[in-house]
Motif scaffolding. Structure first.
Motif, PDB file in Angstrom:
ATOM      1  N   LEU A 172       0.867  -1.174   0.000  1.00 32.87           N
ATOM      2  CA  LEU A 172       0.000   0.000   0.000  1.00 32.87           C
ATOM      3  C   LEU A 172       0.905   1.225   0.000  1.00 32.87           C
ATOM      4  N   ALA A 173       0.907   1.970  -1.107  1.00 37.71           N
ATOM      5  CA  ALA A 173       1.879   3.046  -1.284  1.00 37.71           C
ATOM      6  C   ALA A 173       1.214   4.364  -1.650  1.00 37.71           C
ATOM      7  N   ASP A 174       0.012   4.600  -1.157  1.00 40.91           N
ATOM      8  CA  ASP A 174      -0.624   5.895  -1.385  1.00 40.91           C
ATOM      9  C   ASP A 174       0.283   7.007  -0.888  1.00 40.91           C
ATOM     10  N   GLU A 175       0.196   8.152  -1.546  1.00 40.12           N
ATOM     11  CA  GLU A 175       0.988   9.299  -1.110  1.00 40.12           C
ATOM     12  C   GLU A 175       0.655   9.665   0.334  1.00 40.12           C
ATOM     13  N   THR A 176       1.576  10.351   0.964  1.00 37.00           N
ATOM     14  CA  THR A 176       1.404  10.766   2.354  1.00 37.00           C
ATOM     15  C   THR A 176       0.066  11.481   2.552  1.00 37.00           C
ATOM     16  N   GLY A 177      -0.647  11.056   3.592  1.00 38.29           N
ATOM     17  CA  GLY A 177      -1.884  11.728   3.955  1.00 38.29           C
ATOM     18  C   GLY A 177      -3.146  11.113   3.407  1.00 38.29           C
ATOM     19  N   LEU A 178      -3.039  10.061   2.574  1.00 32.82           N
ATOM     20  CA  LEU A 178      -4.235   9.446   2.004  1.00 32.82           C
ATOM     21  C   LEU A 178      -4.799   8.310   2.857  1.00 32.82           C
ATOM     22  N   VAL A 275       3.913  -4.846   7.676  1.00 31.37           N
ATOM     23  CA  VAL A 275       5.130  -4.066   7.937  1.00 31.37           C
ATOM     24  C   VAL A 275       4.863  -2.618   7.580  1.00 31.37           C
ATOM     25  N   ASP A 276       4.912  -1.729   8.577  1.00 33.32           N
ATOM     26  CA  ASP A 276       4.723  -0.306   8.324  1.00 33.32           C
ATOM     27  C   ASP A 276       6.068   0.375   8.080  1.00 33.32           C
ATOM     28  N   GLU A 277       6.038   1.479   7.325  1.00 33.13           N
ATOM     29  CA  GLU A 277       7.248   2.211   6.940  1.00 33.13           C
ATOM     30  C   GLU A 277       8.270   1.251   6.316  1.00 33.13           C
ATOM     31  N   ALA A 278       7.791   0.467   5.362  1.00 30.84           N
ATOM     32  CA  ALA A 278       8.604  -0.602   4.779  1.00 30.84           C
ATOM     33  C   ALA A 278       9.787  -0.078   3.974  1.00 30.84           C
ATOM     34  N   PHE A 303       2.851  -4.615   3.003  1.00 26.03           N
ATOM     35  CA  PHE A 303       3.802  -3.537   3.249  1.00 26.03           C
ATOM     36  C   PHE A 303       3.073  -2.198   3.144  1.00 26.03           C
ATOM     37  N   LEU A 304       3.472  -1.241   4.000  1.00 26.70           N
ATOM     38  CA  LEU A 304       2.953   0.122   3.929  1.00 26.70           C
ATOM     39  C   LEU A 304       4.121   1.079   3.775  1.00 26.70           C
ATOM     40  N   LEU A 320       9.491  -5.259  -3.589  1.00 22.79           N
ATOM     41  CA  LEU A 320       8.545  -5.943  -4.460  1.00 22.79           C
ATOM     42  C   LEU A 320       8.918  -7.416  -4.603  1.00 22.79           C
ATOM     43  N   GLN A 321      10.209  -7.704  -4.634  1.00 22.68           N
ATOM     44  CA  GLN A 321      10.668  -9.088  -4.706  1.00 22.68           C
ATOM     45  C   GLN A 321      10.239  -9.899  -3.492  1.00 22.68           C
ATOM     46  N   LEU A 322      10.292  -9.277  -2.305  1.00 23.85           N
ATOM     47  CA  LEU A 322       9.854  -9.979  -1.089  1.00 23.85           C
ATOM     48  C   LEU A 322       8.388 -10.370  -1.186  1.00 23.85           C
ATOM     49  N   LEU A 323       7.602  -9.545  -1.856  1.00 22.36           N
ATOM     50  CA  LEU A 323       6.175  -9.832  -1.987  1.00 22.36           C
ATOM     51  C   LEU A 323       5.906 -10.856  -3.082  1.00 22.36           C
ATOM     52  N   ASP A 324       6.676 -10.804  -4.171  1.00 25.43           N
ATOM     53  CA  ASP A 324       6.441 -11.717  -5.295  1.00 25.43           C
ATOM     54  C   ASP A 324       7.721 -11.843  -6.125  1.00 25.43           C
TER      55      ASP A 324
END
Length: 935
Positions: A172-178, A275-278, A303-304, A320-324
């Motif tokens: 989850l990589a939305d811009e800051t504040g979303l 995992v936050d602040e990944a 991941f966030l 991204l590799q850790l995820l897939d």
């Protein structure tokens, strides 16, 4: 199963049901002895003709052990040669002699025959609650409406998309504040509520441990245990830190620095790791190594990060590799693939324009893109596929979700104040920023101001110098404090009457939300633009209602001035979020670092101006590339307005909300809890006289509840009751597992009506493992049947509301005399009702399976195309999809109907006849009246 007697079996006495469950303690050729532990009584019966009934439970039934623990039977086996049975209840095995002695074993029909019927109103309430229970289990917004959060379209879309997958591996990589944390909590809450997961670990930086804990508890009623540095120091050697609870929030530094803790965490069987602040997971770091071990074992990984490329594109690629790993095998392929984004986007936009398609109202899954030969040469598998699949296979994949401020409304305006200051001279030793800040605070006597600087030393020095000049409540926030101290100081700053000024080190740049504050002072500037955006994002968040003021003071002719000009004139990073800033930084970082290493410089030289001009040109070029390709593709898969608005409509369904309020009110009153109006859509619960200690009361001993989301958002101390709330769900399950409303006996108000009907409610049950979430297709829905004495199905002639309005409750004595013709008549009507319900159940199951197969067919088609890329994760997901489909088909085909409740409605004897007989025979039962009529 045999019904012959054997020592250790459980039997009940039909003649004396109040004795409870008996255990066969002894037997011979002619007699059998039963001991009844509840009544401390032993009875001896003749083996032939004894009024005894063998007690056997079926899969799906709920039983209790001797300790009072409720267990759901999943399997039953008979032990040979003892003749006793053993129940398997999930992971628990229970011999029948270990069942609680007070387990209720009477069926609704048996209670009717023994004169144990309840009221018609209770029967009707139970039927309504059965319907409500089935509705919420099948609701598409189950798990989403229970959060004490505003229902925002982009958050609901991502939560629904991710939580619907068989295997969740996403960033989850939305811009800051979303609101990435809210998105993650929505995903987590839905999976927990639906039973898909039961063991969760959340890894966060130390300064966010308690913030996550509070958010999950306060907003979602999820209680997590904490593993922090302070907690780890109190744990004894050899103790397993993750054994005492299902949900944990852990300081990732504790797990990386304490080998025992890290190994314990990795070897625990988690269903999901978040995992936050990944972005802080750098490839050579201990945090990365730890998370890599989790990625190799855990099924669901989330991941966030708001700044995925903060440490460069290569580091982002490793995440991204850790995820897939198979979808992202090599960095070179990833870079090459990104170059095709523009051509793919061009093909998509050409098709959308030609067909007049608007993606704000049309799902990408319904838009099919065809390729010409020329297009096909650039793509390994030319042909025709839906837009979502095209982006997934050839574009940015489906691992990462990223919404930007350009496509999401609701952000405040920024007003930038650049403040040049003169240095008084090296000998003065006075920092010119301090008097400027004091002047600023004096000019805004009511405002709260957040000051962020890079180090703890600067925080303490600034605090000391301000304290010399003026009296003011100042809160500090830095890494040397304990987590609890930081949380308390942040809360003091948030308090309306608390600190006016919060001075924070860089640790306050991530995760913390200060929307109540509109003034930010950047005491110094970070060298990384993504970290700058993190700082500004503490105030500039979705939901901020006012203009935010960003103050950037700097001393002239210092490196700080150059850095300020680079951000302001080169990137325009103070005034708006700049997605291309990270790419620009990578290009010019060497020159930037060179300028910033000089303590005293001329910031307006030709060389510096050329550097800033080059930065501006790069920013424009990179921004154009991103806006035209990658971010547009992300926007297509990260938010679909039509689908998200549909979710919001369902989440705000007034009919369901009203039903929730009615059901909760009925349950509270049924269990002796008074409800008092507390004003403004709030209600106080009086719990002193609760009738069942198992009723799931809120944590607050004097709870105040509301059903209004608006009130819940404004008043955090008020319990927000929705269909997801544990009090409602727990109370509903407690009620439906009881015998309340399972049997009613009544007569028609109109004495002229001679119809006799048996109203029977069955529940269609699919007994399946919780992780399959079979309720989304086939919830335990009630099937109502009304049967006439001749066996005809007269359900359509007798709606439930008609019977509710037209009958009166009557008490009756037992129909236990087997020569009484009412007994075989009721049994015959019951048998016919079961046959009618069975036919209906088959139709319901068939329809549910068709719906399930349709959903799985679409997913399988997608996975087959993805499999052509050779992605191991996709192959595994296809296998999981196949397995889940087969499992669901097996359990749904084995669904059965269970008798839940019944209501017998008989003619009403004339008042004169009834009174005469009552006078003649004393307290004659209604049963004898019905005996006469039947004869």
């Amino acid at each position: 199963m045999t019904n012959s007697f054997a020592v250790g079996q459980r039997w009940a006495s039909d003649a004396e049901p109040d004795l409870g469950l008996g255990i066969v303690s002894a037997l011979d050729a002619r007699t059998v002895d039963l001991s009844f532990p509840t009544s401390q009584t032993t009875r001896r019966y003749s083996r032939s003709g004894a009024p005894l009934r063998r007690i056997l439970f079926k899969p799906g039934d709920t039983i209790q052990d001797q300790s009072g623990n409720s267990l759901r039977v999943s399997e039953i086996t008979e032990t040979i040669p003892s003749g006793c049975v053993v129940y398997r209840c999930g992971t628990v095995t229970l011999h029948e002699n270990a069942i609680a002695d007070t387990v209720n074993t009477a069926t609704p029909m048996q209670r009717l025959l023994y004169g144990k019927s309840g009221t018609s109103e209770a029967f009707a309430s139970r039927l309504r609650m059965l319907h409500y229970h089935a509705t919420i289990l099948q609701s598409p917004v189950r798990g989403f409406v229970g959060g004490r959060v505003e229902l925002l379209p982009h958050q609901l879309f991502i939560a629904d998309t991710v939580s619907s997958r068989h295997t969740i591996r996403a960033m989850l990589a939305d811009e800051t504040g979303l609101g990435k944390t809210i998105e993650a909590c929505l995903i987590l809450h839905r999976l927990v509520v639906s039973g898909k997961i039961s063991r969760v670990l959340i890894l966060v930086p130390s300064h966010l441990v308690y913030q996550w804990f509070v958010e999950l508890l306060r907003r979602f009623n999820l209680s997590f245990a904490i593993v922090s540095k302070e907690q780890s120091e109190t744990l004894g050697t050899g103790e397993h830190p993750f054994s005492h609870a299902p949900f944990f929030i852990a300081d990732i530094e504790v797990l990386t620095q304490n080998t025992e803790y890290g190994n314990s965490a990795v070897t625990t069987d988690w269903d999901m790791v978040i995992v936050d602040e990944a972005h802080h997971l750098e490839k050579e770091g201990t945090g990365f190594s730890l998370v890599k071990r989790f990625s190799e074992q855990v099924k669901h990984l989330l991941f966030l990060t708001a700044t995925p490329e903060q440490y460069g594109r290569h580091n982002h690629f490793t995440l991204l590799q850790l995820l897939d790993r198979e979808r992202y095998p090599r960095f070179e392929d990833y870079e090459r693939e990104s170059e095709t984004h523009h051509s793919i986007l061009t093909s998509i936009e050409k098709t959308l324009l030609a067909q007049g398609i608007d993606l704000t109202v049309t799902s990408p899954e319904t838009v099919h893109i065809g390729f010409s030969d020329a297009d096909g040469e650039a793509l390994p598998y030319p042909g025709k596929m839906n837009l979502g699949m095209l982006i997934d296979v050839y574009g940015i994949g489906r691992t990462m979700f990223r919404n930007t401020r350009r496509n999401i409304a609701g952000f405040p305006k920024r007003e930038v104040h650049i403040i040049p200051l003169e240095m008084d001279g090296p000998a003065s030793g006075c920092d010119p920023l301090v008097p400027w800040l004091i002047t600023l605070m004096n000019g805004m006597p009511e405002a709260k101001v957040l000051v962020i600087c890079s180090t703890k030393g600067k925080v303490e020095q600034l605090h000391k110098e301000i304290g010399r000049t003026m009296r003011m409540n100042i809160s500090l926030y830095h890494e040397a404090m304990t987590i609890l101290q930081r949380d308390r100081n942040a809360a003091w700053f948030a308090d309306e009457h608390g600190a006016r000024l919060l001075i924070s080190s860089e640790i306050g740049s991530e995760g913390r939300n200060f929307q109540f504050c509109q003034s930010l002072v950047l005491y110094d500037l970070p060298l990384n633009p993504e970290l700058l955006e993190q700082r500004i994002g503490r105030l500039d968040r979705i939901g901020q209602k006012a203009i935010i003021h960003i103050y950037v003071p700097y001393v002239k002719n210092t490196s700080h001035e150059i850095l300020c000009r680079w951000y302001h004139e080169g990137l325009n990073a103070f005034a708006c979020n700049v997605p291309a800033a990270g790419r620009v930084f990578e290009e010019v970082r060497t020159d930037l670092f060179r300028y910033c290493e000089q303590e005293s410089v001329k910031a307006c030289t030709v060389e510096v101006q050329a550097f800033i001009t080059n930065t501006r040109a790069l920013c424009v070029a990179f921004s154009q590339q991103i806006t035209d390709s990658r971010d547009k593709l992300f926007a297509m898969i990260s938010h679909q307005s039509g689908r998200s608005q549909n979710l919001i409509r369902k989440g705000q369904d007034a009919v369901l909300a009203r039903a929730t309020e009615v059901v909760m009110g009925q349950l509270l009153r049924m269990y002796g809890i008074a409800i008092e109006d507390a004003g403004q859509k709030k209600y106080a619960l009086v719990t002193e006289h609760v009738t069942d200690p198992e009723f799931p009361l809120p944590r607050n001993p004097s709870p105040i509840i509301t059903f209004s989301r608006e009130i819940a958002l404004a008043r955090e101390e008020v319990e927000f009751i929705t269909m997801d709330h544990p009090m409602l769900m727990g109370a509903l399950e407690l009620y439906l597992s009881s015998e309340n409303g399972t049997c009613a006996f009544c007569v028609w108000k109109d004495g002229r009506k001679q119809e006799r009907v048996l109203e029977i409610v069955f529940v269609l049950e699919c007994i399946a493992p919780a992780e399959l979430n079979s309720g989304r297709f086939l919830p335990p829905a009630p099937i109502r049947v009304v049967v006439a004495p001749d066996g005809r199905d007269v359900t359509s002639n007798f709606p439930a509301e008609r019977i509710d309005a037209a009958c009166l409750d009557r008490t009756q004595e037992r129909f236990t005399n087997q020569e009484n013709p009412i007994v075989p008549l009721l049994q015959s009507m019951m048998k016919q009702g079961e046959a009618i319900a069975g036919k209906t159940a088959k139709q319901v199951v068939r329809k549910a399976m068709d719906s399930m197969r349709h959903l799985f067919t679409e997913e399988m088609e997608r996975l087959l195309i993805l499999e052509k890329r050779g992605g191991l994760t996709m192959v595994q997901e296809k296998e999981l999809c196949d397995k889940e489909l087969a499992e669901l088909e097996k359990y749904m085909q084995a669904s059965r109907i269970r008798l839940d409740s019944l209501r017998a409605v008989w003619p009403n004897p004339s008042a004169s006849t009834y009174n005469n007989r009552k006078n003649d025979k004393g307290c004659a039962s209604m049963a004898s009246e019905f005996d006469d009529e039947t004869k």
